[in-house]
Design a protein around this motif. Structure first.
Motif, PDB file in Angstrom:
ATOM      1  N   THR A 157      -7.138   1.055  -0.625  1.00 42.70           N
ATOM      2  CA  THR A 157      -5.858   1.497  -1.415  1.00 42.70           C
ATOM      3  C   THR A 157      -6.106   1.786  -2.891  1.00 42.70           C
ATOM      4  O   THR A 157      -5.818   2.594  -3.579  1.00 42.70           O
ATOM      5  CB  THR A 157      -4.506   0.578  -1.231  1.00 42.70           C
TER       6      THR A 157
ATOM      7  N   TRP B  64      -8.307  -3.614   3.070  1.00 43.15           N
ATOM      8  CA  TRP B  64      -7.175  -2.645   2.734  1.00 43.15           C
ATOM      9  C   TRP B  64      -6.859  -2.577   1.370  1.00 43.15           C
ATOM     10  O   TRP B  64      -6.734  -1.322   0.964  1.00 43.15           O
ATOM     11  CB  TRP B  64      -5.903  -2.851   3.694  1.00 43.15           C
ATOM     12  N   TRP B  65      -7.022  -3.682   0.579  1.00 43.86           N
ATOM     13  CA  TRP B  65      -6.792  -3.782  -0.687  1.00 43.86           C
ATOM     14  C   TRP B  65      -7.652  -2.840  -1.466  1.00 43.86           C
ATOM     15  O   TRP B  65      -7.471  -1.979  -2.126  1.00 43.86           O
ATOM     16  CB  TRP B  65      -6.816  -5.058  -1.439  1.00 43.86           C
TER      17      TRP B  65
ATOM     18  N   SER C 283       0.872  -1.251  -0.011  1.00 39.91           N
ATOM     19  CA  SER C 283      -0.113  -0.024   0.001  1.00 39.91           C
ATOM     20  C   SER C 283       0.752   1.133  -0.144  1.00 39.91           C
ATOM     21  O   SER C 283       0.396   2.229  -0.364  1.00 39.91           O
ATOM     22  CB  SER C 283      -0.900   0.046   1.277  1.00 39.91           C
ATOM     23  N   ASP C 284       1.951   1.097   0.618  1.00 40.60           N
ATOM     24  CA  ASP C 284       2.824   2.332   0.587  1.00 40.60           C
ATOM     25  C   ASP C 284       3.647   2.557  -0.841  1.00 40.60           C
ATOM     26  O   ASP C 284       3.633   3.489  -1.401  1.00 40.60           O
ATOM     27  CB  ASP C 284       4.003   2.106   1.601  1.00 40.60           C
TER      28      ASP C 284
ATOM     29  N   SER D 226      -0.857   6.040  -7.739  1.00 41.97           N
ATOM     30  CA  SER D 226      -1.510   7.266  -7.417  1.00 41.97           C
ATOM     31  C   SER D 226      -0.961   8.475  -8.206  1.00 41.97           C
ATOM     32  O   SER D 226      -1.609   9.086  -9.000  1.00 41.97           O
ATOM     33  CB  SER D 226      -1.650   7.528  -6.012  1.00 41.97           C
TER      34      SER D 226
ATOM     35  N   ALA E 114      -4.308   7.491   2.423  1.00 39.46           N
ATOM     36  CA  ALA E 114      -4.169   6.287   1.297  1.00 39.46           C
ATOM     37  C   ALA E 114      -3.047   5.370   1.662  1.00 39.46           C
ATOM     38  O   ALA E 114      -3.421   4.084   1.456  1.00 39.46           O
ATOM     39  CB  ALA E 114      -3.726   6.916   0.023  1.00 39.46           C
ATOM     40  N   ALA E 115      -2.071   5.931   2.092  1.00 35.80           N
ATOM     41  CA  ALA E 115      -0.631   5.160   2.735  1.00 35.80           C
ATOM     42  C   ALA E 115      -0.489   5.699   4.193  1.00 35.80           C
ATOM     43  O   ALA E 115      -0.552   6.617   4.404  1.00 35.80           O
ATOM     44  CB  ALA E 115       0.331   5.262   1.692  1.00 35.80           C
TER      45      ALA E 115
END
Length: 437
Positions: free
Chosen positions: A140, A136-137, A52-53, A59, A192-193
């Protein structure tokens, strides 16, 4: 005049361009994940948290893509877009919205699947924290889509190609800002992260659900703003407001990951233990330690070896803590053999030694250990590793090397006998140079 099929930009079709851009971002992200694999591989929560980071790449790329596609939409000098001028605003941007969303969502999901496959190939359990991982997926991915639409909106407003630079920069600031403070703001749980390594704790279920609703509402609002659709904005603005309020009340709350502190052990005499996040590499860790244990008699072998004090099976267990080296999240999963054996040797021979012990005798023993295992003695193999050639006087260093060489030249059986007879002196750090063979 209507443009048939897929709307086209002056430089090619929207869909192929969008998917090609997503593929580039996918490759960049997968390469980054592969390089940083020691940070996350083998433990599913860490895999999802790390992904996710790095998904910030999508993005930013999505924001630039959305900006570019809408800028050319607004430039009347291009004949293709002028021909579409009779359409409503939503009809003009619909393909941009769908192409950006599809490209970002597909590429982000594919990169996470690569991470899951690598973690499973390292022995990780894919079912750990499954519910949190799925939510979380989704949050994100939908956040990545939101930033792509934000870039499209910036492009629609500016009508200039400078938006292709401004939109990714704005996205970067919005994504990174919550991670750059020592005291996270209350709304950072919706970010978002979040820059967290999910080892023993992960975001709470409530905060993950709120995060998913927050970004879903944001996507609808941005799409409505871009397409000039007003009828849906009020309802989703309320949803966005409520999730923001509840998200701030929840804050960046973390909860324990079930089973993360469980102790996993292999082998007997000695038994090697670790906690579940590191369990995927436990057999490899035990095998590496076995290379060192083969050089010492049972009198010097500890009954229990663990990766940390928390990995002991019970408080009364007496054993040796050996720090594995190789990664940051789960070092056992990408083990550095030489560095780990250096730590092991120092634990066996010098763990309890003080300044009062004979430093040259101990240095000779550790130098033999490294030479016997094929570990360099003329350069450090881990941070803080002392290179004797640079810290000892030349005469002392020569004595140490000669003593280690004599031990190395001994027949393995004779060396084991010598270590057995001097095991007490080694344990009590009373070994002297005159004791060495």
């Amino acid at each position: 005049m209507r443009v048939r099929g897929t709307v086209q930009s002056p430089y090619g079709k929207v869909w192929p361009f969008a998917l090609g851009t997503g593929m580039v971002a996918f490759v960049v992200t997968v390469v980054k994940m592969a390089v940083d694999a020691p940070q996350w591989v083998g433990w599913m929560p860490a895999t999802v948290g790390y992904w996710s980071d790095v998904a910030m790449v999508f993005s930013m790329v999505g924001a630039g893509l959305g900006a570019w596609l809408t800028v050319v939409q607004r430039q009347d000098r291009h004949r293709e877009w002028a021909a579409a001028g009779s359409r409503t605003q939503w009809e003009r941007v619909r393909h941009v919205v769908l192409a950006c969303a599809s490209s970002v969502a597909t590429s982000m999901t594919a990169s996470l699947l690569v991470g899951v496959v690598l973690t499973m190939s390292a022995g990780g359990d894919p079912w750990v924290g499954l519910g949190t991982s799925v939510l979380w997926w989704y949050g994100t991915v939908i956040a990545g889509v939101a930033f792509a639409l934000l870039g499209a909106l910036v492009g629609w407003w500016t009508r200039h190609l400078v938006a292709v630079v401004v939109a990714p920069a704005l996205t970067y600031c919005l994504v990174v800002a919550p991670m750059m403070t020592l005291d996270p703001p209350l709304w950072s749980g919706l970010a978002a992260a979040q820059g967290l390594s999910w080892i023993e704790v992960a975001p709470s279920t409530t905060s993950v659900v709120l995060r998913a609703i927050f970004w879903s509402s944001m996507v609808v609002l941005l799409a409505c703003a871009l397409g000039g659709v007003r009828r849906l904005q009020a309802g989703f603005a309320v949803a966005l407001s409520l999730t923001t309020s509840f998200g701030m009340l929840e804050g960046p709350v973390l909860r324990p990951i079930e089973g993360a502190t469980d102790v996993v052990c292999v082998g007997e005499g000695p038994t090697t233990c670790t906690t579940r996040p590191w369990a995927a590499g436990l057999n490899r860790f035990a095998d590496v330690l076995g290379q060192g244990l083969a050089l010492v008699p049972p009198a010097l072998a500890p009954p229990l070896i663990s990766t940390s004090l928390a990995a002991g099976r019970a408080p009364e267990d007496s054993g040796l803590v050996v720090e594995p080296v190789g990664g940051t999240t789960a070092p056992t999963n990408r083990l550095d053999r030489d560095a780990t054996l250096v730590n092991f040797g120092e634990g066996l021979f010098a763990a309890e030694c003080s300044a009062g012990s004979d430093p040259l005798a101990m240095a000779s023993l550790l130098t033999w250990w490294r030479l016997e295992l094929g570990i360099p003695v003329d350069r450090p193999v881990l941070p803080g590793d002392a290179v004797l050639a640079t810290i000892l006087e030349p005469g002392d260093y020569r004595v140490v090397v000669e003593s280690a060489g004599r031990m190395l030249a001994l027949d393995p059986e004779r060396r084991l006998e010598w270590l057995e007879s001097h095991a007490e002196k080694v344990r009590t750090c009373s070994l002297t140079m005159s004791d060495l063979p």
